[in-house]
Design a protein around this motif. Structure first.
Motif, PDB file in Angstrom:
ATOM      1  N   GLU A   1      -5.561   7.674 -46.397  1.00 44.39           N
ATOM      2  CA  GLU A   1      -5.750   8.402 -45.020  1.00 44.39           C
ATOM      3  C   GLU A   1      -6.841   8.857 -45.337  1.00 44.39           C
ATOM      4  O   GLU A   1      -7.075   9.578 -45.907  1.00 44.39           O
ATOM      5  CB  GLU A   1      -4.444   8.448 -45.921  1.00 44.39           C
ATOM      6  N   PRO A   2      -6.791   8.715 -43.739  1.00 43.94           N
ATOM      7  CA  PRO A   2      -8.135  10.075 -43.925  1.00 43.94           C
ATOM      8  C   PRO A   2      -7.928  11.252 -44.218  1.00 43.94           C
ATOM      9  O   PRO A   2      -8.779  12.472 -44.711  1.00 43.94           O
ATOM     10  CB  PRO A   2      -8.978   9.793 -42.144  1.00 43.94           C
TER      11      PRO A   2
ATOM     12  N   GLU B   1      -9.453  14.103 -46.804  1.00 53.28           N
ATOM     13  CA  GLU B   1     -10.023  15.581 -45.438  1.00 53.28           C
ATOM     14  C   GLU B   1      -9.251  16.656 -47.158  1.00 53.28           C
ATOM     15  O   GLU B   1     -10.053  17.618 -47.200  1.00 53.28           O
ATOM     16  CB  GLU B   1      -9.466  15.250 -44.345  1.00 53.28           C
TER      17      GLU B   1
ATOM     18  N   GLU C   1     -12.361   5.165 -47.410  1.00 51.92           N
ATOM     19  CA  GLU C   1     -11.357   4.835 -46.981  1.00 51.92           C
ATOM     20  C   GLU C   1     -10.627   3.509 -47.467  1.00 51.92           C
ATOM     21  O   GLU C   1      -9.777   3.050 -46.831  1.00 51.92           O
ATOM     22  CB  GLU C   1     -11.374   4.723 -45.380  1.00 51.92           C
TER      23      GLU C   1
END
Length: 231
Positions: free
Chosen positions: A11-12, A16, A35
């Motif tokens: 999950e990007p 982050e 990822e």
């Protein structure tokens, strides 16, 4: 001391958040994020990493399977969106696991644990004979020596009974292995299934050792302990 770390999550947004949190700690050095688990696994085989943050549920390969496949394992902190997950925690020896959405306070607790454990390992386990670390309930637990009352062996597992806790800590370890971690002048084996903290002994009567919390037997092969203790 900086811990070199990477984060793996499909999950990007989750990555982050991990980047942001890791950047808040001077003790951490983020090398890369991934990822997909395959790319992360390939990086781990070619580079030294001290700490791995890894999601459990990923489409190509699960975090659990990736960690299990590693020959040279770094410290592991699992991340998961599921409150109830089960896997071979004893085998994988994860340092901790974080439940998504991860808050910074809980993240800090895990990082501090990693820093302390790294110092413990780098000092060959010599921390002034103040504590030991064991794997239990999917995470590493720090146990102050002063809190240990006695230890009970149960085949491949041991129970560590603490004066500061109602329930013992269960960990996959032999009695011999845990005694190697403990200072011999503070702990001794008195039975095939029991070891005790010498300072916690209140009395010995009829080959039974009375402690603060319990009464444990002295085995036939350890009868000399009674004579030496009474000197």
């Amino acid at each position: 001391m900086k811990l070199k770390c990477i984060a793996i999550d499909d999950e990007p947004l989750a990555l982050e958040i991990m980047k942001k949190y890791i950047g808040e700690f001077t003790e951490l050095q983020l090398l890369r994020t991934f990822e997909d688990a395959v790319s992360g696994a390939e990086f781990l085989t070619k580079n030294h990493v001290d700490l791995l943050f890894i999601d459990i549920d990923m489409p190509d390969i699960t975090g659990v399977d990736l960690v299990r496949s590693l020959v040279d394992k770094p410290m592991i902190i699992f991340t998961t969106a599921y409150k109830n997950f089960a896997f071979e925690g004893f085998e994988l020896e994860a340092l901790d696991y974080l439940l998504k959405p991860i808050n910074i306070k809980r993240f800090a607790t895990a990082v501090n644990k990693a820093v302390e454990y790294a110092r413990y390992k780098n000092s060959d386990g010599d921390t002034g004979n103040e504590c030991i670390y064991v794997h239990s309930e999917y995470r590493v637990i720090k146990i102050p020596l002063k809190d240990i009352e006695y230890i009970e062996s149960m085949q491949d597992y041991i129970k560590i009974f603490l004066t500061s806790a109602e329930k013992p800590i269960l960990t996959l370890m032999s009695m011999k292995s845990v005694l190697e971690k403990l200072p011999a002048d503070q702990f001794t084996r008195i039975h095939r299934s029991y070891a005790v903290a010498l300072k916690k002994i209140r009395s010995i009567h009829n080959r039974k050792v009375k402690l603060n919390m319990a009464e444990v037997p002295v085995g036939n092969n350890y009868a000399d302990f009674i004579k030496n203790w009474q000197k």
